[in-house]
Write an enzyme that holds these catalytic residues in place. Structure first.
Site, PDB file in Angstrom:
ATOM      1  N   ARG A 121       1.082  -1.449  -0.058  1.00 46.72           N
ATOM      2  CA  ARG A 121      -0.257  -0.394  -0.033  1.00 46.72           C
ATOM      3  C   ARG A 121       1.009   0.953  -0.247  1.00 46.72           C
ATOM      4  NH1 ARG A 121      -3.120  -2.997   3.688  1.00 46.72           N
ATOM      5  NH2 ARG A 121      -4.605  -4.624   2.419  1.00 46.72           N
ATOM      6  N   LYS A 143       3.783  11.600 -11.166  1.00 40.89           N
ATOM      7  CA  LYS A 143       3.200  10.333 -11.847  1.00 40.89           C
ATOM      8  C   LYS A 143       3.695   9.556 -12.225  1.00 40.89           C
ATOM      9  CE  LYS A 143      -0.039  13.710 -15.066  1.00 40.89           C
ATOM     10  NZ  LYS A 143      -0.727  14.485 -15.734  1.00 40.89           N
ATOM     11  N   GLU A 185      11.130  18.548 -24.289  1.00 44.07           N
ATOM     12  CA  GLU A 185      10.347  18.943 -22.944  1.00 44.07           C
ATOM     13  C   GLU A 185      11.288  19.965 -22.409  1.00 44.07           C
ATOM     14  OE1 GLU A 185       7.623  17.766 -21.797  1.00 44.07           O
ATOM     15  OE2 GLU A 185       7.157  15.489 -22.790  1.00 44.07           O
ATOM     16  N   LYS A 227       8.719  22.821 -13.188  1.00 42.34           N
ATOM     17  CA  LYS A 227       7.583  21.635 -13.353  1.00 42.34           C
ATOM     18  C   LYS A 227       7.876  21.680 -11.556  1.00 42.34           C
ATOM     19  CE  LYS A 227       6.467  17.066 -14.139  1.00 42.34           C
ATOM     20  NZ  LYS A 227       6.746  15.810 -14.904  1.00 42.34           N
ATOM     21  N   GLU A 237      -3.526  17.919 -10.986  1.00 40.02           N
ATOM     22  CA  GLU A 237      -3.766  18.751 -12.968  1.00 40.02           C
ATOM     23  C   GLU A 237      -5.463  18.677 -12.660  1.00 40.02           C
ATOM     24  OE1 GLU A 237      -1.954  16.780 -15.905  1.00 40.02           O
ATOM     25  OE2 GLU A 237      -4.059  17.223 -17.186  1.00 40.02           O
ATOM     26  N   ARG A 241      -1.161  22.667 -14.203  1.00 45.40           N
ATOM     27  CA  ARG A 241      -0.434  21.126 -14.677  1.00 45.40           C
ATOM     28  C   ARG A 241      -0.715  21.346 -15.534  1.00 45.40           C
ATOM     29  NH1 ARG A 241       1.609  16.259 -10.769  1.00 45.40           N
ATOM     30  NH2 ARG A 241       2.576  15.500 -12.777  1.00 45.40           N
ATOM     31  N   ASN A 245       1.067  20.427 -21.035  1.00 43.75           N
ATOM     32  CA  ASN A 245       0.598  19.672 -22.079  1.00 43.75           C
ATOM     33  C   ASN A 245       0.977  19.924 -23.077  1.00 43.75           C
ATOM     34  OD1 ASN A 245      -0.417  17.443 -20.224  1.00 43.75           O
ATOM     35  ND2 ASN A 245      -2.472  18.011 -19.816  1.00 43.75           N
ATOM     36  N   HIS A 248       1.126  18.317 -25.958  1.00 46.13           N
ATOM     37  CA  HIS A 248       0.542  16.941 -26.101  1.00 46.13           C
ATOM     38  C   HIS A 248      -0.901  16.544 -26.952  1.00 46.13           C
ATOM     39  CE1 HIS A 248       3.785  17.403 -23.282  1.00 46.13           C
ATOM     40  NE2 HIS A 248       3.787  15.656 -23.125  1.00 46.13           N
ATOM     41  N   HIS A 252       0.165  12.636 -28.944  1.00 49.15           N
ATOM     42  CA  HIS A 252      -0.644  11.921 -28.279  1.00 49.15           C
ATOM     43  C   HIS A 252      -0.861  10.875 -29.990  1.00 49.15           C
ATOM     44  CE1 HIS A 252      -0.462  12.679 -23.790  1.00 49.15           C
ATOM     45  NE2 HIS A 252       0.282  12.345 -24.490  1.00 49.15           N
ATOM     46  N   HIS A 266       8.640   9.918 -27.748  1.00 51.69           N
ATOM     47  CA  HIS A 266       7.641  11.303 -27.251  1.00 51.69           C
ATOM     48  C   HIS A 266       7.715  12.526 -27.643  1.00 51.69           C
ATOM     49  CE1 HIS A 266       4.928  12.005 -24.132  1.00 51.69           C
ATOM     50  NE2 HIS A 266       6.073  12.571 -23.804  1.00 51.69           N
TER      51      HIS A 266
HETATM   52  N1  NAD Z   1       5.368  10.887 -15.311  1.00 51.21           N
HETATM   53  C1  NAD Z   1       5.209  11.636 -16.099  1.00 51.21           C
HETATM   54  O1  NAD Z   1       5.145  12.683 -15.736  1.00 51.21           O
HETATM   55  C2  NAD Z   1       5.769  11.649 -17.176  1.00 51.21           C
HETATM   56  C3  NAD Z   1       6.490  12.450 -18.324  1.00 51.21           C
HETATM   57  C4  NAD Z   1       7.016  12.501 -19.299  1.00 51.21           C
HETATM   58  C5  NAD Z   1       6.650  10.947 -19.702  1.00 51.21           C
HETATM   59  N2  NAD Z   1       6.943  10.246 -19.197  1.00 51.21           N
HETATM   60  C6  NAD Z   1       6.946   9.282 -19.143  1.00 51.21           C
HETATM   61  O2  NAD Z   1       8.320   8.547 -19.635  1.00 51.21           O
HETATM   62  C7  NAD Z   1       9.255   7.462 -21.092  1.00 51.21           C
HETATM   63  C8  NAD Z   1       9.488   8.128 -21.397  1.00 51.21           C
HETATM   64  O3  NAD Z   1      10.930   7.973 -20.655  1.00 51.21           O
HETATM   65  P1  NAD Z   1      12.063   8.473 -22.181  1.00 51.21           P
HETATM   66  O4  NAD Z   1      12.841   8.899 -22.814  1.00 51.21           O
HETATM   67  O5  NAD Z   1      12.925   8.730 -20.542  1.00 51.21           O
HETATM   68  O6  NAD Z   1      12.265   6.910 -22.573  1.00 51.21           O
HETATM   69  P2  NAD Z   1      13.070   5.564 -21.364  1.00 51.21           P
HETATM   70  O7  NAD Z   1      13.597   4.889 -19.756  1.00 51.21           O
HETATM   71  O8  NAD Z   1      12.683   3.735 -22.674  1.00 51.21           O
HETATM   72  O9  NAD Z   1      14.540   5.726 -22.186  1.00 51.21           O
HETATM   73  C9  NAD Z   1      15.183   6.057 -23.640  1.00 51.21           C
HETATM   74  C10 NAD Z   1      16.124   5.305 -23.507  1.00 51.21           C
HETATM   75  O10 NAD Z   1      17.524   5.847 -23.223  1.00 51.21           O
HETATM   76  C11 NAD Z   1      18.272   4.473 -22.334  1.00 51.21           C
HETATM   77  N3  NAD Z   1      18.763   4.908 -21.124  1.00 51.21           N
HETATM   78  C12 NAD Z   1      18.764   5.793 -19.959  1.00 51.21           C
HETATM   79  N4  NAD Z   1      19.424   5.858 -19.606  1.00 51.21           N
HETATM   80  C13 NAD Z   1      20.901   5.881 -20.574  1.00 51.21           C
HETATM   81  C14 NAD Z   1      21.754   6.621 -19.788  1.00 51.21           C
HETATM   82  N5  NAD Z   1      22.131   7.839 -18.953  1.00 51.21           N
HETATM   83  N6  NAD Z   1      22.733   6.198 -21.529  1.00 51.21           N
HETATM   84  C15 NAD Z   1      22.274   5.289 -22.239  1.00 51.21           C
HETATM   85  N7  NAD Z   1      21.280   5.120 -22.139  1.00 51.21           N
HETATM   86  C16 NAD Z   1      20.070   5.369 -21.656  1.00 51.21           C
HETATM   87  C17 NAD Z   1      17.586   3.642 -21.835  1.00 51.21           C
HETATM   88  O11 NAD Z   1      17.776   2.370 -22.317  1.00 51.21           O
HETATM   89  C18 NAD Z   1      16.219   3.680 -23.971  1.00 51.21           C
HETATM   90  O12 NAD Z   1      17.277   2.683 -24.265  1.00 51.21           O
HETATM   91  C19 NAD Z   1       7.631   7.809 -21.029  1.00 51.21           C
HETATM   92  O13 NAD Z   1       7.128   6.191 -21.118  1.00 51.21           O
HETATM   93  C20 NAD Z   1       6.678   8.380 -20.972  1.00 51.21           C
HETATM   94  O14 NAD Z   1       4.981   8.494 -20.896  1.00 51.21           O
HETATM   95  C21 NAD Z   1       6.186  10.069 -18.026  1.00 51.21           C
END
Ligand code: NAD
Length: 369
Positions: A121, A143, A185, A227, A237, A241, A245, A248, A252, A266
């Site tokens: 939990r 999130k 971003e 942020k 949100e 917040r 987006n 976005h 999307h 993304h």
């Molecule tokens: N929670 C939130 O508020 C929020 C906001 C924006 C995006 N997201 C989510 O984030 C995700 C995308 O995140 P991302 O772009 O970090 O993708 P990811 O976590 O898939 O990382 C991208 C790639 O980079 C590699 N990688 C990570 N760090 C590295 C490093 N230092 N050196 C070499 N390789 C490295 C990873 O293995 C992966 O292959 C999506 O699922 C999206 O929905 C969440």
């Protein structure tokens, strides 16, 4: 090292930003621990590059640690790996008062944060974001969640981390495409609420891309400050917040149209979406015609995708893209909601955006293909 506070009453926490933070993670995390034991979850790519440094840092402080490396990539953010991760944490005998560490990009942060939210939990977790996107966006704000067959991020929870350590040095190993995706971003923050930051990015973006440490520290810190401020004022949100987006709704639809594949990352979709949101704003007479041109010029100068034409493969037509927007969970009562702008740094949420204007922007964008 810079520190940014995320002010959320009893759930407040700090984002620490600087070089070498993973090598110091043991000392940074130790004050949070009730017993000298943590469980670390990462992905296989990040494990290869940065897990040994983290494990050594924990060991140096006498903190016992076990680690799980999941496959890298968006597909990991689903039920199967959530079950695997949660059961592994239980096998490690993580207790209610323990701390879980998420070492990786947004995929690991979202997945492990959600596992921490539901484990017993709710247990505390620490984010060690290793992508630019995760450092400036996903690791801050609480999130968490996973994707399902019905769509992205449809199952999840608000669960704030107890600490975020953004080690800007780890971005050295990040492939350039992922770096630029995260930069989408960063630009978004300037566009939505800080025109002076966008001016600064226009000048310093190329140095940032080339690895300049001072620029990197400043860009990550300013993004996190923005942020953190928005999240502190509107954690779940209900209002402000939603400005995060910006870009976005278009993004999307494009991500769905490209099957969440590596045809479009993304942050690439966010950048294209921001350019389209400014075009829509200009068409509606909300901002000057120069603003969308300036956005596009900066993204292009950074070597980023700006246009639908730069997305490889086929895209559906205007109506199909609008239908994909309509399935977005941010649609309120079936109306299309967009984040639009009165100028660079002046975004706002528009509730009733006329369909013809959206159609015209997409028709033009598709015609450039
Ligand atoms: N929670 C939130 O508020 C929020 C906001 C924006 C995006 N997201 C989510 O984030 C995700 C995308 O995140 P991302 O772009 O970090 O993708 P990811 O976590 O898939 O990382 C991208 C790639 O980079 C590699 N990688 C990570 N760090 C590295 C490093 N230092 N050196 C070499 N390789 C490295 C990873 O293995 C992966 O292959 C999506 O699922 C999206 O929905 C969440």
């Amino acid at each position: 090292m810079n520190r940014v506070a995320v002010e959320l009453g009893a759930r407040s926490y700090e984002v620490r930003i600087g070089e070498g933070l993973i090598a110091r993670a043991g000392a940074e995390v130790a004050p949070l621990l009730r017993r000298r034991q943590v469980a670390v979850v990462t992905d296989e790519t990040v494990a290869g590059a940065h897990l040994p440094t983290l494990m050594a840092a924990l060991e140096a402080e006498g903190i016992a640690a076990s680690a799980l490396a999941l496959p890298a990539g968006e597909a990991t953010k689903g039920w199967a790996e959530l079950a695997r991760c949660t059961e592994w944490l239980l096998e490690q005998k993580v207790e209610r008062r323990d701390v879980v560490i998420a070492l990786g990009g947004g995929v690991i942060g979202d997945l492990v944060g959600f596992a921490a939210a539901i484990l017993r939990r709710g247990v505390r977790f620490v984010q060690l974001p290793t992508t630019l996107l995760a450092q400036v966006d996903s690791s801050v704000g609480g999130k968490t969640g996973i994707n399902t067959a019905q769509g992205k991020n449809l199952v999840g929870a608000f669960h704030q981390p107890s600490l975020v350590l953004a080690d800007i040095g780890v971005l050295d190993t990040l492939p350039e495409r992922d770096f630029l995706s995260g930069y989408g971003e960063v630009v978004k923050y300037g566009l939505l609420g800080d025109a002076a930051f966008f001016d600064w990015l226009e000048i310093n973006g190329p140095a940032l891309k080339a690895g300049d440490r001072v620029a990197r520290l400043r860009a990550v810190t300013r993004s996190v400050e923005m942020k953190a401020g928005i999240v502190a004022r509107d954690e779940t949100e209900e209002g402000e917040r939603a400005l995060l987006n910006l870009g976005h709704t278009f993004c999307h639809a494009l991500e769905k149209a490209t099957g969440y594949s590596d045809r479009l990352l993304h942050g690439e979709g966010v950048a294209i979406g921001c350019a389209l949101a400014f075009e829509l704003s200009s068409r509606l007479g909300l901002c000057s015609q120069e603003d969308p041109s300036r956005v596009r010029a900066h993204l292009a100068a950074m070597g980023m995708k700006v246009d639908l034409a730069q997305i490889p493969g086929d895209l559906p037509g205007t109506e199909a893209l609008i239908a994909l927007m309509g399935q977005d969970k941010k649609v309120v009562d079936g109306r299309l909601r967009f984040v639009l702008a009165r100028g660079i740094g002046e975004a706002f949420v528009a509730e009733d955006v006329p369909g013809e204007a959206v159609r015209a922007v997409l028709d033009e964008a598709l015609a450039r293909r």
